[in-house]
Scaffold this active site. Structure first.
Site, PDB file in Angstrom:
ATOM      1  N   HIS A  86     -78.124  -9.132 -35.380  1.00 33.93           N
ATOM      2  CA  HIS A  86     -77.433 -10.400 -35.611  1.00 33.93           C
ATOM      3  C   HIS A  86     -77.981 -11.543 -34.748  1.00 33.93           C
ATOM      4  O   HIS A  86     -77.520 -12.681 -34.855  1.00 33.93           O
ATOM      5  CB  HIS A  86     -75.934 -10.231 -35.366  1.00 33.93           C
ATOM      6  CG  HIS A  86     -75.225  -9.455 -36.442  1.00 33.93           C
ATOM      7  ND1 HIS A  86     -75.636  -8.208 -36.863  1.00 33.93           N
ATOM      8  CD2 HIS A  86     -74.127  -9.760 -37.185  1.00 33.93           C
ATOM      9  CE1 HIS A  86     -74.830  -7.770 -37.809  1.00 33.93           C
ATOM     10  NE2 HIS A  86     -73.902  -8.694 -38.024  1.00 33.93           N
ATOM     11  N   ASN A 198     -67.922 -11.138 -32.681  1.00 36.72           N
ATOM     12  CA  ASN A 198     -66.954 -11.604 -33.662  1.00 36.72           C
ATOM     13  C   ASN A 198     -65.983 -12.547 -32.975  1.00 36.72           C
ATOM     14  O   ASN A 198     -65.267 -12.149 -32.062  1.00 36.72           O
ATOM     15  CB  ASN A 198     -66.192 -10.397 -34.236  1.00 36.72           C
ATOM     16  CG  ASN A 198     -66.025 -10.493 -35.734  1.00 36.72           C
ATOM     17  OD1 ASN A 198     -65.747 -11.565 -36.250  1.00 36.72           O
ATOM     18  ND2 ASN A 198     -66.187  -9.373 -36.412  1.00 36.72           N
ATOM     19  N   ARG A 285     -57.879 -57.927 -34.014  1.00 38.92           N
ATOM     20  CA  ARG A 285     -56.449 -57.853 -34.278  1.00 38.92           C
ATOM     21  C   ARG A 285     -55.961 -56.424 -34.537  1.00 38.92           C
ATOM     22  O   ARG A 285     -54.828 -56.063 -34.220  1.00 38.92           O
ATOM     23  CB  ARG A 285     -56.131 -58.738 -35.489  1.00 38.92           C
ATOM     24  CG  ARG A 285     -54.668 -58.902 -35.739  1.00 38.92           C
ATOM     25  CD  ARG A 285     -54.300 -59.826 -36.895  1.00 38.92           C
ATOM     26  NE  ARG A 285     -55.346 -60.350 -37.718  1.00 38.92           N
ATOM     27  CZ  ARG A 285     -55.241 -60.454 -39.045  1.00 38.92           C
ATOM     28  NH1 ARG A 285     -54.159 -60.030 -39.667  1.00 38.92           N
ATOM     29  NH2 ARG A 285     -56.225 -60.986 -39.748  1.00 38.92           N
ATOM     30  N   PHE A 330     -61.290 -14.407 -37.181  1.00 34.92           N
ATOM     31  CA  PHE A 330     -62.600 -14.964 -36.821  1.00 34.92           C
ATOM     32  C   PHE A 330     -62.960 -16.203 -37.630  1.00 34.92           C
ATOM     33  O   PHE A 330     -63.953 -16.870 -37.355  1.00 34.92           O
ATOM     34  CB  PHE A 330     -63.692 -13.916 -37.080  1.00 34.92           C
ATOM     35  CG  PHE A 330     -63.618 -13.329 -38.461  1.00 34.92           C
ATOM     36  CD1 PHE A 330     -63.970 -14.063 -39.580  1.00 34.92           C
ATOM     37  CD2 PHE A 330     -63.150 -12.039 -38.656  1.00 34.92           C
ATOM     38  CE1 PHE A 330     -63.870 -13.532 -40.861  1.00 34.92           C
ATOM     39  CE2 PHE A 330     -63.055 -11.500 -39.937  1.00 34.92           C
ATOM     40  CZ  PHE A 330     -63.414 -12.249 -41.035  1.00 34.92           C
TER      41      PHE A 330
END
Length: 524
Positions: A86, A198, A285, A330
């Site tokens: 990963h 995770n 303003r 998650f």
């Protein structure tokens, strides 16, 4: 002086506390009760492995491989492999501050005791925090659901001896860090790799910095806007409480009262009290309505983020030996939407600031020359500074499309709706950085216009702000390289110079800009 102490997994984490821990102003501890909770959760995971009942990510594969059974002997290999597979991040690394905040947020979440992490693993994460051994984390690659998988994988590669860290001011392979410190790689147990990667800590870390920086931008925008009102002889009436009590949004009331107090005691205001102008352009303003709406957006993000900082956001969640839940904590959607809202809120502060800059150049305010310089023709004056603010405001508008409006299915369709909150967080920070630059330009133009009101004095706050600007940037009677001035202005905004001046005046004169909503809008 003794440092504050924060108990991971037990105390309530706020943005201010995160930043204090990251900067070394607060120490971190694990109480005995939290350690026991963590050990119990780890034992539940061990029991699941021993019994062989399939539980996602413990003895099954990940994503579309959730039906693939993993043998008892391979459960540890599975957790190491998930960090490797990963770790697919690309792009420039995030800042060390962001990476350290990610470590802090993940440690607090894991310490809640619902993630099955081993105590030794959590203690190693805390070692990285305390010793400023900060992993190198690429900025791109997360889709903001199933957790911030890629950045969190890079964040925790050093636990298994891989990846790179910044340590003692140098980037080095983790193995070099081990040689210097005597550490060894951790042999991750079942569920640990999944628990580490995770979660929403990449998104949340960006949200922490967004809350901090946007707060600074909002505070300074009110002050600079008030200085521009003085420079252009705007009216104080749009800031009266009687008006805002008829439309009582918290942010509007807060901004209006702050600006009115900044203008209090002004000779400049008194000088044009009976002038023929009926009302000012919107950029003057409507400061309470526009800045106030952005304040409300900031408050919304802050409140949601505090919930997230104190939540368990990995999957599956280990309640007890009888109950593990494979859910969706998650998913980054709660913060993704709020970050997109905050991004738009920041952009609008820059947008109205650019309009005030343009207004200052028109020469329609008595006593203030066109382009903020008397001898124009041979000199262009402040004309081109507004080009810069216009370019930045336009760039911001292009980044205001909400990242959370998009979703691309991943994991072969198993993860078929994602938040893109990671992209929203990165984008919001870029917009805020641009707004800091726009406000720097407005600070310079407001100070230039302010100069033409002399010898009249403003209230004590704005006179002191003007003096602080003049210590850095002189009055411009002819053209010069204005980029040097802008750079000094940016430094003043980023260093919160004018906020420091306000705080000093408040202390020395025993007066305050606080409002009934200050507890909500002035703290995080």
């Amino acid at each position: 002086m003794a440092l504050d102490t924060f108990k991971f997994g037990e105390d309530w984490l706020t943005v201010g506390k995160v930043l204090s821990i990251a900067k070394g102003g607060t120490t971190i501890v694990l109480s005995q009760s939290v350690e026991k909770r963590i050990e119990n959760s780890s034992q539940v995971v061990a029991s699941i492995v021993e019994k062989g009942h399939p539980v996602y990510g413990i003895n099954t594969g990940f994503g579309p491989l959730c039906t693939t059974k993993i043998s008892k002997e391979e459960t540890r290999i599975l957790q190491t492999n998930i960090l490797k597979s990963h770790s697919v991040g690309v792009g420039e690394p995030i800042s060390m501050e962001l990476a350290k905040i990610m470590l802090i947020l993940k440690a607090h979440s894991l310490a809640k005791g619902y993630s099955g992490i081993a105590l030794d693993t959590l203690e190693r994460i805390i070692w990285h925090i305390e010793n400023d051994a900060i992993p190198v984390v690429p900025s791109q690659g997360s889709v903001g659901a199933s957790g911030d998988l890629a950045p969190l994988s890079h964040l925790f590669l050093p636990l298994i001896g891989l990846g790179k860290v910044v340590y003692q001011g140098k980037i080095m392979p983790t193995q070099t860090l081990f040689e210097k410190t005597g550490l060894e790689a951790i042999n991750l147990g079942p569920k640990e790799g999944l628990a580490l990667i995770n979660g929403t800590q990449f998104i949340a870390a960006h949200a922490v910095i967004v809350v901090e920086k946007l707060h600074s931008v909002l505070s300074q925008a009110d002050i600079i806007g008030a200085m521009m009102i003085e420079g252009l002889q705007g009216s104080v009436k749009p800031f009266y409480k009687e008006l805002h009590e008829l439309r009582p949004f918290k942010g509007n009331i807060h901004v209006a009262r702050r600006v009115k107090r900044l203008l209090k005691g002004s000779e400049i205001m008194e000088d044009h009290i009976d002038c023929d102008r009926v009302q000012d352009p919107y950029s003057l303003r409507c400061i309470p309505q526009v800045h106030g709406a952005s304040r409300n957006a900031w408050l919304h993000l802050k409140e949601l983020l505090e919930t997230e900082l104190n939540s368990v956001t990995d999957n599956p969640v280990i309640i007890d030996e009888e109950l593990t839940i494979s859910g969706g904590n998650f998913h980054g959607q709660p913060l993704a939407l709020a970050l997109d809202y905050a991004c738009l809120a920041a952009s609008e502060v820059g947008n109205i600031s650019d309009r005030r800059i343009y207004l200052a150049l028109e020469g329609n305010s008595p006593g203030v020359p066109k382009l903020l310089m008397k001898d124009t023709g041979i000199n262009s004056g402040y004309m081109i500074l507004q080009y810069t603010s216009a370019a930045l405001a336009s760039e911001n508008k292009g980044m205001c499309f909400p990242s959370s409006a998009d979703s691309i299915p991943t994991s072969l369709g198993q993860e078929d709706h994602v938040s893109m909150g990671s992209i929203g967080g990165r984008k919001a920070l870029r917009v805020i950085e641009n707004v800091e630059k726009i406000l720097a330009v407005e600070l310079l133009t407001a100070a230039q216009a302010f100069e033409y009101r002399k010898p009249l004095k403003s209230g004590i706050f704005l006179d002191e702000i003007h003096k602080a600007v003049r210590k850095k940037v002189s009055f411009a009677e002819k053209d010069r390289v204005f980029s040097d001035d802008i750079e000094k202005g940016i430094q003043m905004i980023q260093n919160k110079t004018i906020i420091s001046v306000i705080e000093k005046v408040e202390k020395n004169r025993n007066i305050s800009l606080k409002t009934k909503y200050s507890a909500e809008f002035e703290s995080y």
